[in-house]
Write a protein that holds these residues in place. Structure first.
Motif, mmCIF file in Angstrom:
data_model
loop_
_atom_site.group_PDB
_atom_site.id
_atom_site.type_symbol
_atom_site.label_atom_id
_atom_site.label_comp_id
_atom_site.label_asym_id
_atom_site.label_seq_id
_atom_site.Cartn_x
_atom_site.Cartn_y
_atom_site.Cartn_z
ATOM 1 N N LEU A 156 55.827 36.644 29.230
ATOM 2 C CA LEU A 156 56.202 37.572 30.300
ATOM 3 C C LEU A 156 56.112 39.024 29.847
ATOM 4 C CD1 LEU A 156 59.317 35.737 31.818
ATOM 5 C CD2 LEU A 156 57.094 36.060 32.922
ATOM 6 N N ALA A 157 56.316 39.260 28.551
ATOM 7 C CA ALA A 157 56.270 40.619 28.020
ATOM 8 C C ALA A 157 54.861 41.077 27.666
ATOM 9 C CB ALA A 157 57.165 40.715 26.781
ATOM 10 N N SER A 158 53.901 40.168 27.750
ATOM 11 C CA SER A 158 52.536 40.475 27.328
ATOM 12 C C SER A 158 51.690 41.016 28.478
ATOM 13 C CB SER A 158 51.880 39.218 26.763
ATOM 14 O OG SER A 158 51.572 38.314 27.821
ATOM 15 N N ASP A 204 65.655 42.466 30.108
ATOM 16 C CA ASP A 204 64.481 43.011 29.421
ATOM 17 C C ASP A 204 63.429 43.555 30.380
ATOM 18 O OD1 ASP A 204 65.665 42.341 27.026
ATOM 19 O OD2 ASP A 204 64.626 40.418 26.855
ATOM 20 N N GLY A 205 63.722 43.527 31.684
ATOM 21 C CA GLY A 205 62.779 44.062 32.661
ATOM 22 C C GLY A 205 61.520 43.236 32.823
ATOM 23 N N LEU A 206 61.617 41.934 32.581
ATOM 24 C CA LEU A 206 60.438 41.066 32.633
ATOM 25 C C LEU A 206 60.237 40.399 33.992
ATOM 26 C CD1 LEU A 206 60.830 39.287 29.164
ATOM 27 C CD2 LEU A 206 59.487 41.336 29.729
ATOM 28 N N LEU A 207 61.237 40.492 34.865
ATOM 29 C CA LEU A 207 61.185 39.797 36.148
ATOM 30 C C LEU A 207 61.271 40.786 37.305
ATOM 31 C CD1 LEU A 207 63.616 36.849 35.324
ATOM 32 C CD2 LEU A 207 61.127 36.920 35.048
ATOM 33 N N THR A 208 60.628 40.431 38.399
ATOM 34 C CA THR A 208 60.600 41.286 39.581
ATOM 35 C C THR A 208 61.874 41.141 40.398
ATOM 36 O OG1 THR A 208 58.188 41.167 39.729
ATOM 37 C CG2 THR A 208 59.365 41.771 41.740
ATOM 38 N N ASN A 209 62.448 42.257 40.792
ATOM 39 C CA ASN A 209 63.547 42.256 41.751
ATOM 40 C C ASN A 209 62.966 41.889 43.113
ATOM 41 O OD1 ASN A 209 65.345 43.248 43.862
ATOM 42 N ND2 ASN A 209 66.469 44.315 42.260
ATOM 43 N N LEU A 210 63.461 40.803 43.702
ATOM 44 C CA LEU A 210 62.869 40.246 44.921
ATOM 45 C C LEU A 210 63.580 40.681 46.204
ATOM 46 C CD1 LEU A 210 62.323 36.593 43.616
ATOM 47 C CD2 LEU A 210 60.619 38.419 43.747
ATOM 48 N N ASP A 211 64.479 41.638 46.121
ATOM 49 C CA ASP A 211 65.258 42.020 47.299
ATOM 50 C C ASP A 211 64.381 42.456 48.469
ATOM 51 O OD1 ASP A 211 67.582 41.418 46.012
ATOM 52 O OD2 ASP A 211 68.189 43.494 45.636
ATOM 53 N N GLY A 253 74.415 39.440 43.780
ATOM 54 C CA GLY A 253 73.619 40.628 43.504
ATOM 55 C C GLY A 253 72.168 40.459 43.883
ATOM 56 N N SER A 254 71.299 41.176 43.202
ATOM 57 C CA SER A 254 69.872 41.163 43.528
ATOM 58 C C SER A 254 69.239 39.817 43.195
ATOM 59 C CB SER A 254 69.147 42.272 42.756
ATOM 60 O OG SER A 254 69.513 43.545 43.245
ATOM 61 N N LEU A 255 68.212 39.500 43.950
ATOM 62 C CA LEU A 255 67.530 38.208 43.814
ATOM 63 C C LEU A 255 66.357 38.329 42.849
ATOM 64 C CD1 LEU A 255 67.758 35.361 45.152
ATOM 65 C CD2 LEU A 255 65.995 36.113 46.753
ATOM 66 N N TYR A 256 66.309 37.442 41.864
ATOM 67 C CA TYR A 256 65.214 37.435 40.894
ATOM 68 C C TYR A 256 64.504 36.083 40.836
ATOM 69 C CZ TYR A 256 66.808 41.945 39.148
ATOM 70 O OH TYR A 256 67.144 43.281 39.038
ATOM 71 N N GLN A 257 65.023 35.112 41.534
ATOM 72 C CA GLN A 257 64.407 33.784 41.567
ATOM 73 C C GLN A 257 64.626 33.239 42.960
ATOM 74 O OE1 GLN A 257 65.947 30.606 38.877
ATOM 75 N NE2 GLN A 257 63.918 30.680 37.981
ATOM 76 N N ALA A 258 63.550 32.811 43.612
ATOM 77 C CA ALA A 258 63.675 32.400 45.014
ATOM 78 C C ALA A 258 62.678 31.310 45.340
ATOM 79 C CB ALA A 258 63.479 33.606 45.939
ATOM 80 N N GLY A 259 62.794 30.799 46.545
ATOM 81 C CA GLY A 259 61.932 29.723 47.025
ATOM 82 C C GLY A 259 62.701 28.876 48.003
ATOM 83 N N GLY A 260 62.357 27.623 48.109
ATOM 84 C CA GLY A 260 63.048 26.723 49.012
ATOM 85 C C GLY A 260 64.247 26.088 48.334
ATOM 86 N N THR A 294 73.428 20.226 41.555
ATOM 87 C CA THR A 294 71.987 20.064 41.674
ATOM 88 C C THR A 294 71.315 21.168 40.882
ATOM 89 O OG1 THR A 294 70.185 19.553 43.232
ATOM 90 C CG2 THR A 294 71.538 21.480 43.730
ATOM 91 N N SER A 295 70.007 21.144 40.822
ATOM 92 C CA SER A 295 69.227 22.218 40.215
ATOM 93 C C SER A 295 68.016 22.442 41.106
ATOM 94 C CB SER A 295 68.793 21.854 38.794
ATOM 95 O OG SER A 295 68.197 20.579 38.763
ATOM 96 N N ASN A 296 67.767 23.677 41.482
ATOM 97 C CA ASN A 296 66.754 23.979 42.491
ATOM 98 C C ASN A 296 65.348 23.942 41.910
ATOM 99 O OD1 ASN A 296 65.319 24.786 44.709
ATOM 100 N ND2 ASN A 296 66.490 26.640 45.081
ATOM 101 N N THR A 297 64.593 22.927 42.270
ATOM 102 C CA THR A 297 63.240 22.765 41.740
ATOM 103 C C THR A 297 62.202 23.569 42.511
ATOM 104 O OG1 THR A 297 62.776 20.865 43.147
ATOM 105 C CG2 THR A 297 63.816 20.422 41.021
ATOM 106 N N LEU A 298 62.602 24.199 43.610
ATOM 107 C CA LEU A 298 61.678 25.031 44.374
ATOM 108 C C LEU A 298 62.016 26.512 44.219
ATOM 109 C CD1 LEU A 298 61.107 23.071 47.730
ATOM 110 C CD2 LEU A 298 59.459 23.507 45.910
ATOM 111 N N ALA A 299 62.601 26.894 43.100
ATOM 112 C CA ALA A 299 62.939 28.296 42.846
ATOM 113 C C ALA A 299 62.109 28.833 41.689
ATOM 114 C CB ALA A 299 64.427 28.432 42.528
ATOM 115 N N TYR A 300 61.477 29.980 41.901
ATOM 116 C CA TYR A 300 60.614 30.595 40.895
ATOM 117 C C TYR A 300 60.821 32.101 40.870
ATOM 118 C CZ TYR A 300 58.112 26.153 40.706
ATOM 119 O OH TYR A 300 57.796 24.829 40.545
ATOM 120 N N SER A 301 60.388 32.704 39.766
ATOM 121 C CA SER A 301 60.428 34.156 39.609
ATOM 122 C C SER A 301 59.013 34.710 39.579
ATOM 123 C CB SER A 301 61.139 34.536 38.303
ATOM 124 O OG SER A 301 62.488 34.136 38.316
ATOM 125 N N ILE A 302 58.898 36.009 39.862
ATOM 126 C CA ILE A 302 57.621 36.715 39.763
ATOM 127 C C ILE A 302 57.707 37.650 38.562
ATOM 128 C CG2 ILE A 302 56.026 38.330 40.877
ATOM 129 C CD1 ILE A 302 57.046 37.316 43.569
#
Length: 460
Positions: free
Chosen positions: A112-114, A132-139, A169-176, A340-348
């Protein structure tokens, strides 16, 4: 993910679960259509910023290639998602970059840092990625697509971060919303023998059924506690009495959150009462997970508090002979809760140059097409027609889907308390074994777990 939650080795830790095949359940009907937004500007979703503001949802006809970083154990599932997305948006290709399960968590932060960061991934260390600023804020995408209105709040909460704490707070991982159901498996023949004709609607109704079973010479609960897996039941009771939000706050280290509450003591007292009434086999502390599967499929007990990942094992000899329903609320009419654990959640990735297209992929995960891929690969998933009342009718697969939907409707998804800290995991097994053997009282159990939690927070 708690130790031995799943019979295969997890590729990701807290918040992600490896594929746990259930029988397929038909997914149906649309959730919501895409919402249009303004076109990209200087701070658009296609730039390298970690917090895009001006984003576009009208990129379905714009050629792009997305990279999805996948663990090998999830490759089939995630390739199915990629294929379904490209079938809907032919001009956007999704390529998987596959890493060995045991390397996934180590490789991803560096990747992610590359300069060659993938567009989409599911980081196990969400807090580290955000810090570390590696993920997109999805708000901005959340607002544009309306994810917060499409997806249960408790399913999105593990993807939110505020001041170094997960859950708000702000969303960094989303999906179904898709994942395993942890609930109450039951032996159909034994249930009929004790006259259980409907799903218990409260803990007291569940107790009444167990009392009938005990009186009839049937062991009410099959469990393994050599490995502390009475913890599944204990966690369900904590969710019932504490509420899913309070339990999640504890697991997610929300400031001020604590397990040392009257509600947690009540949950522990309930478990102790069931132990003293003989609702478990007398040798439960010597039984491991594999042996418990054999006991349940061998007709040695009425109920089995487990996760729907077990169907891949017990279907081999017991298919059609069992059913499952969600853990009933503490009181009739109360809210359902379960892990549970959300298998349809991802980060950008923050370094993604295709953020708008990647966000379209995340939005696709809220559609019935993505839900179908999830259930075809062994998960329950939220669909627009799945909010039904749990019942004893239908197949086990249908009951799993219904139970998951009931929890989703009450925003009742929470996590395993073991995920709060490794020390809590260790102490939990020890304390549950002592509780079974009558060597510790409920108040002491709760205080010991809270102490382990507090010490872990201090050391971190």
């Amino acid at each position: 993910m708690p130790k031995q939650q799943h019979p295969t080795s997890p590729a990701r830790t807290v918040g992600r679960s490896l594929r746990a095949p259930l029988a397929a359940v038909a997914a149906a009907s649309a959730l919501a259509t895409l919402a249009a937004c303004s076109g990209p500007g200087s701070d658009s979703g296609s730039s390298a910023t970690a917090t895009p503001t001006a984003v576009s949802t009208t990129v379905g006809d714009t050629p792009a290639t997305l990279t999805l970083f996948s663990a090998a154990g999830l490759e089939t599932y995630e390739q199915g998602l990629a294929d379904a997305f490209t079938a809907k948006y032919p001009k956007i290709k999704v390529k998987l970059r596959v890493e060995a399960d045991n390397n996934y968590n180590t490789v991803l932060p560096r990747l992610l840092a590359s300069d060659s960061a993938p567009d989409i991934a599911a980081p196990s260390d969400l807090l580290g990625g955000v810090k570390d600023g590696l993920l997109t804020n999805l708000d901005a995408y959340d607002k544009a697509y309306g994810w917060s209105t499409k997806v249960p709040a408790s399913a999105l909460a593990p993807g939110r971060v505020s001041n170094g704490v997960i859950g708000s707070g702000s969303l960094y991982q989303a999906g179904g919303s898709a994942g395993p159901l942890v609930g109450v498996f039951y032996n159909k023949a034994l249930a009929a023998k004790v006259g259980m004709k409907t799903v218990p609607s409260s803990v007291s109704e569940l107790e009444a059924v167990m009392a009938k079973a005990k009186k009839s010479g049937i062991t009410p609960i099959v469990a393994s506690n050599q490995d502390g897996l009475i913890g599944h039941l204990y966690n369900l009771l904590l969710g019932d009495y504490m509420g899913a939000q309070a339990l999640s706050d504890f697991v997610n280290h929300k400031p001020g959150a604590t397990l040392d509450t009257p509600a947690a003591v009540k949950a522990t007292e309930t478990l102790q009462k069931w132990i003293k009434k003989g609702y478990f086999a007398s040798d439960v502390n010597a039984v491991n997970q594999e042996a418990s599967y054999g006991q349940f499929t061998g007709g040695k007990g009425l109920f089995f508090f487990q996760g729907s990942w077990i169907t891949q094992t017990i279907d081999k000899t017991f298919k059609g002979k069992y059913g499952v329903f969600p853990m009933p609320p503490a009181e009739k009419g109360g809210k359902y809760a379960g892990m549970t654990s959300n298998t349809l959640a991802y980060s950008i990735a923050a370094h993604s140059k295709n953020k708008d297209a990647a966000a379209l992929f995340l939005n696709f995960l809220t559609t019935p097409e993505a839900a179908k891929v999830a259930v075809d690969n062994g998960y329950a998933a939220v669909t627009s027609d799945s909010a039904k009342t749990p019942s004893l009718s239908g197949t086990a697969s249908e009951q799993i889907q219904t139970g998951y939907a009931a929890i989703a409707a009450d925003n009742g998804f929470d996590s395993w308390i073991q995920n709060a800290a490794p020390a809590v995991n260790t102490k939990l097994t020890q304390q549950l074994q002592l509780l079974v053997s009558g060597k510790v009282e409920p108040t002491a159990v709760v205080k010991t777990l809270q102490s382990a939690y507090a010490d872990a927070l201090k050391s971190s």
